[in-house]
Design a protein around this motif. Structure first.
Motif, PDB file in Angstrom:
ATOM      1  N   GLN A 236       0.828  -1.202   0.000  1.00 26.33           N
ATOM      2  CA  GLN A 236       0.000   0.000   0.000  1.00 26.33           C
ATOM      3  C   GLN A 236       0.866   1.256   0.000  1.00 26.33           C
ATOM      4  OE1 GLN A 236      -3.292   0.418  -0.262  1.00 26.33           O
ATOM      5  NE2 GLN A 236      -3.462  -1.777  -0.636  1.00 26.33           N
ATOM      6  N   PHE A 237       2.004   1.209   0.681  1.00 29.25           N
ATOM      7  CA  PHE A 237       2.893   2.376   0.750  1.00 29.25           C
ATOM      8  C   PHE A 237       3.419   2.717  -0.642  1.00 29.25           C
ATOM      9  CE2 PHE A 237       7.230   4.016   1.138  1.00 29.25           C
ATOM     10  CZ  PHE A 237       6.994   5.168   1.873  1.00 29.25           C
ATOM     11  N   PHE A 238       3.937   1.721  -1.351  1.00 31.26           N
ATOM     12  CA  PHE A 238       4.527   1.998  -2.660  1.00 31.26           C
ATOM     13  C   PHE A 238       3.443   2.355  -3.685  1.00 31.26           C
ATOM     14  CE2 PHE A 238       7.916  -0.666  -0.782  1.00 31.26           C
ATOM     15  CZ  PHE A 238       8.954   0.240  -0.915  1.00 31.26           C
ATOM     16  N   ILE A 239       2.298   1.688  -3.621  1.00 28.96           N
ATOM     17  CA  ILE A 239       1.225   2.005  -4.582  1.00 28.96           C
ATOM     18  C   ILE A 239       0.698   3.421  -4.353  1.00 28.96           C
ATOM     19  CG2 ILE A 239      -1.127   1.400  -5.255  1.00 28.96           C
ATOM     20  CD1 ILE A 239      -0.407  -1.509  -4.691  1.00 28.96           C
ATOM     21  N   SER A 240       0.436   3.766  -3.086  1.00 33.21           N
ATOM     22  CA  SER A 240      -0.072   5.107  -2.793  1.00 33.21           C
ATOM     23  C   SER A 240       0.972   6.175  -3.110  1.00 33.21           C
ATOM     24  CB  SER A 240      -0.503   5.195  -1.330  1.00 33.21           C
ATOM     25  OG  SER A 240       0.570   4.853  -0.479  1.00 33.21           O
ATOM     26  N   ALA A 241       2.263   5.861  -2.866  1.00 35.26           N
ATOM     27  CA  ALA A 241       3.312   6.832  -3.208  1.00 35.26           C
ATOM     28  C   ALA A 241       3.353   7.067  -4.711  1.00 35.26           C
ATOM     29  CB  ALA A 241       4.663   6.320  -2.713  1.00 35.26           C
ATOM     30  N   PHE A 242       3.161   6.001  -5.497  1.00 34.87           N
ATOM     31  CA  PHE A 242       3.150   6.144  -6.955  1.00 34.87           C
ATOM     32  C   PHE A 242       1.967   7.013  -7.406  1.00 34.87           C
ATOM     33  CE2 PHE A 242       1.720   4.454 -11.103  1.00 34.87           C
ATOM     34  CZ  PHE A 242       2.818   4.824 -11.861  1.00 34.87           C
ATOM     35  N   VAL A 243       0.799   6.760  -6.829  1.00 33.06           N
ATOM     36  CA  VAL A 243      -0.390   7.543  -7.210  1.00 33.06           C
ATOM     37  C   VAL A 243      -0.232   9.000  -6.768  1.00 33.06           C
ATOM     38  CG1 VAL A 243      -2.885   7.746  -6.920  1.00 33.06           C
ATOM     39  CG2 VAL A 243      -1.845   5.509  -7.150  1.00 33.06           C
ATOM     40  N   LEU A 244       0.348   9.214  -5.599  1.00 32.83           N
ATOM     41  CA  LEU A 244       0.567  10.591  -5.137  1.00 32.83           C
ATOM     42  C   LEU A 244       1.568  11.319  -6.033  1.00 32.83           C
ATOM     43  CD1 LEU A 244       0.646  10.245  -1.249  1.00 32.83           C
ATOM     44  CD2 LEU A 244      -1.091  11.339  -2.657  1.00 32.83           C
ATOM     45  N   ALA A 245       2.566  10.591  -6.533  1.00 36.14           N
ATOM     46  CA  ALA A 245       3.520  11.223  -7.460  1.00 36.14           C
ATOM     47  C   ALA A 245       2.791  11.668  -8.734  1.00 36.14           C
ATOM     48  CB  ALA A 245       4.639  10.240  -7.792  1.00 36.14           C
ATOM     49  N   ILE A 246       1.867  10.831  -9.209  1.00 39.30           N
ATOM     50  CA  ILE A 246       1.063  11.224 -10.381  1.00 39.30           C
ATOM     51  C   ILE A 246       0.211  12.450 -10.061  1.00 39.30           C
ATOM     52  CG2 ILE A 246      -0.787  10.462 -11.915  1.00 39.30           C
ATOM     53  CD1 ILE A 246       0.268   7.635 -11.618  1.00 39.30           C
ATOM     54  N   ALA A 247      -0.357  12.474  -8.851  1.00 41.23           N
ATOM     55  CA  ALA A 247      -1.179  13.623  -8.447  1.00 41.23           C
ATOM     56  C   ALA A 247      -0.344  14.885  -8.341  1.00 41.23           C
ATOM     57  CB  ALA A 247      -1.861  13.327  -7.119  1.00 41.23           C
ATOM     58  N   VAL A 248       0.882  14.744  -7.867  1.00 40.73           N
ATOM     59  CA  VAL A 248       1.759  15.928  -7.796  1.00 40.73           C
ATOM     60  C   VAL A 248       2.041  16.453  -9.205  1.00 40.73           C
ATOM     61  CG1 VAL A 248       4.098  16.661  -7.199  1.00 40.73           C
ATOM     62  CG2 VAL A 248       2.779  15.300  -5.586  1.00 40.73           C
ATOM     63  N   GLY A 249       2.236  15.538 -10.169  1.00 37.06           N
ATOM     64  CA  GLY A 249       2.418  15.969 -11.558  1.00 37.06           C
ATOM     65  C   GLY A 249       1.198  16.722 -12.075  1.00 37.06           C
ATOM     66  N   ALA A 386     -10.276  16.041 -10.572  1.00 35.82           N
ATOM     67  CA  ALA A 386      -9.416  14.851 -10.535  1.00 35.82           C
ATOM     68  C   ALA A 386      -8.570  14.825  -9.264  1.00 35.82           C
ATOM     69  CB  ALA A 386      -8.522  14.818 -11.773  1.00 35.82           C
ATOM     70  N   LEU A 387      -8.139  16.024  -8.832  1.00 28.64           N
ATOM     71  CA  LEU A 387      -7.331  16.081  -7.603  1.00 28.64           C
ATOM     72  C   LEU A 387      -8.160  15.752  -6.359  1.00 28.64           C
ATOM     73  CD1 LEU A 387      -5.164  19.256  -8.293  1.00 28.64           C
ATOM     74  CD2 LEU A 387      -4.451  16.875  -8.371  1.00 28.64           C
ATOM     75  N   THR A 388      -9.485  15.733  -6.518  1.00 25.38           N
ATOM     76  CA  THR A 388     -10.339  15.372  -5.379  1.00 25.38           C
ATOM     77  C   THR A 388     -10.040  13.968  -4.872  1.00 25.38           C
ATOM     78  OG1 THR A 388     -12.070  16.785  -6.249  1.00 25.38           O
ATOM     79  CG2 THR A 388     -12.726  15.143  -4.640  1.00 25.38           C
ATOM     80  N   PHE A 389      -9.715  13.074  -5.815  1.00 24.57           N
ATOM     81  CA  PHE A 389      -9.496  11.680  -5.443  1.00 24.57           C
ATOM     82  C   PHE A 389      -8.125  11.442  -4.822  1.00 24.57           C
ATOM     83  CE2 PHE A 389     -12.624  11.782  -8.843  1.00 24.57           C
ATOM     84  CZ  PHE A 389     -13.630  11.013  -8.297  1.00 24.57           C
ATOM     85  N   VAL A 390      -7.350  12.520  -4.648  1.00 22.37           N
ATOM     86  CA  VAL A 390      -6.053  12.360  -3.977  1.00 22.37           C
ATOM     87  C   VAL A 390      -6.239  11.908  -2.535  1.00 22.37           C
ATOM     88  CG1 VAL A 390      -4.008  13.647  -3.240  1.00 22.37           C
ATOM     89  CG2 VAL A 390      -4.953  14.021  -5.486  1.00 22.37           C
TER      90      VAL A 390
END
Length: 476
Positions: A236-249, A386-390
């Motif tokens: 969960q840590f690595f998956i959420s970190a990956f999704v958060l990196a996309i959200a930061v982009g 889209a950022l709502t789902f962060v």
């Protein structure tokens, strides 16, 4: 005095130093061993303290992991029960009406079946009777012939009526059977819906059983549950970190969409520290949008980052959700307008640059201009939603980060304890090695000492042999 020391030969200095080292051998050894023992024990105590801290941290991590796993499993079980309840309310709440409809349909089918089971009247044996009448010889008597002809016609008509009645009865039976088909199909459809609902509930029950087994493992704090939760937290840590990196982009793209128009709105020459106010304003707008998205997800009870919001009354929570959605919609509309303004400013900048260079202003086709403007406005309007789902990956990231940090901290403490033990052992061995090196430097006096002690032992043995038993007893 100095001249006397300088006049002494080197070999004499060497002998003096060697003698001094030999005489200081025992204190030097004691000092080296004491110093090595001090560092060894200190590092050993430090390693024990770190190991105890690591053990407490492991225990704490286990408790936190079990608590997080228990909470997550309870949420899953609660949601599964909610889904089962919804399915039961949606489908099985209509079961009385369905039962009544099925009973009515079955009654109608049963009545039709009973009616269709009525045997139609058998056609009479008209053919034999007509044949028998037709074979009566009446050619000689015309009156009898007419009578027989009349009887033959009447019997033909009666036969036709009987056949018509038989066909009508068969037709009615067929109509009754045909009328039963829609009822059967309706019953099959209703039973199919009930079967689907029961199958769904059965599948949900299996999922709940799986969650309950996991929940029991967590309550027992077994090692299997700990391994399972640890691996789940890492994933969960690595998956959420990956999704958060996309959200930061996505947030950065959103920032660049509105940063240029914000410069025209609030001015590009004002600074707070080393940051422009226009950039800070654009960043604040994006952060407010993300905050509204967090509130919306919290009001919908998709996330549980703010227990206060989850504890609000449903009516107040719904109002808060709509307020957050309205503000988010307003900010998204503002961003769409800023994106439109950005395109206009870019076109003006290009025109001004071309005029300054002395070039002709390139004519931009209306279609291309419309496409780029619409694309930017669409991005400016959609990205805030889209950022709502962060909020979802953010919650998983926060929950798993606590576990991951605990695991890495325990690993670091374990490595530190091992390093401290190895360092203490190394210092103790180094002290022993220094003592041996010291003995190697003064090996010649030590050799002489050993020879002298051996000579004394031999002399003592010889003197003991020459003494009488009485003198030995007296010496003892």
């Amino acid at each position: 005095m100095t001249e006397i020391f300088q006049s002494l030969p080197t070999w004499l200095w060497f002998i003096v130093a060697l003698t001094a080292l030999f005489l200081a051998r025992r204190p030097v050894h004691q000092g080296i061993y004491a110093l090595a023992r001090f560092f060894h024990q200190s590092l050993r105590l430090g390693a024990n303290a770190v190991a105890a801290t690591e053990a407490r941290l492991q225990l704490r991590n286990r408790e936190v992991l079990m608590a997080a796993g228990r909470e997550a499993t309870e949420r899953h079980i609660e949601r599964e029960f909610d889904r089962i309840e919804s399915a039961m309310k949606k489908e099985l709440a209509q079961y009385p009406a369905l039962h009544r409809r099925l009973c009515e349909q079955l009654t109608a089918i049963d009545e039709d079946y009973v009616r269709s089971a009525e045997v139609p009247p058998e056609p009479t044996n008209w053919a034999k009777a007509i044949k028998a009448v037709a074979e009566i010889p009446a050619k000689q008597d015309p009156v009898v012939g007419d009578v027989l002809e009349t009887i033959h016609g009447s019997m033909r008509k009666a036969e036709a009526k009987a056949l018509e009645a038989y066909r009508e009865s068969a037709r009615e039976r067929h109509q009754l059977l045909k009328r039963m088909m829609p009822a059967w199909r309706a019953i099959l459809h209703s039973l199919g819906k009930v079967n689907k609902t029961v199958t769904t509930v059965h599948q949900r029950a299996k999922v709940v059983d799986g969650h309950m087994d996991r929940y029991e493992e967590i309550l027992q704090s077994s090692d299997r549950a700990q391994r399972m939760l640890s691996s789940s937290s890492l994933s969960q840590f690595f998956i959420s970190a990956f999704v958060l990196a996309i959200a930061v982009g996505g947030a950065l793209i959103n920032f660049h969409l509105i940063a240029r128009p914000m410069t025209e709105m609030v001015g590009g020459t004002s600074y707070i520290g080393s940051f422009r106010i226009a950039d800070i304003s654009a960043l604040v707008i994006i952060l407010v949008e993300i905050t509204m998205g967090l509130f919306m997800m919290e009001c919908l009870r998709i996330t549980r980052l703010f227990p206060v919001i989850s504890a609000l009354h449903d009516k107040l929570r719904t109002r808060m959700m709509w307020a957050a959605f309205a503000l988010l919609f307003f900010l998204a509309s503002v961003e769409a307008g800023l994106a439109f303004m950005r395109e206009i400013l870019m076109q003006e900048d290009l025109a001004v640059s071309a005029q300054l260079r002395g070039d002709e202003v390139a004519a931009t086709t209306t279609s291309v201009y419309w496409i780029t403007t619409a694309a930017q406005m669409g991005m400016g309007f959609i990205l805030p939603f889209a950022l709502t789902f962060v909020a979802i990956p953010l919650e998983n990231f926060i929950a798993s980060t606590r576990t991951v940090i605990g695991i890495f901290a325990a690993f670091f403490l374990r490595v530190l304890a091992v390093v401290l033990r190895l360092t203490g052992t190394g210092i103790w061995r180094t002290g022993t090695m220094l003592a041996r090196v010291y003995d190697i430097v003064i090996f010649f006096p030590l050799w002489l000492e050993s020879r002298f002690q051996r000579w004394r032992e031999q002399v003592t043995l010889k003197s003991d042999k020459t003494k009488s038993p009485a003198e030995l007893e007296e010496a003892l």
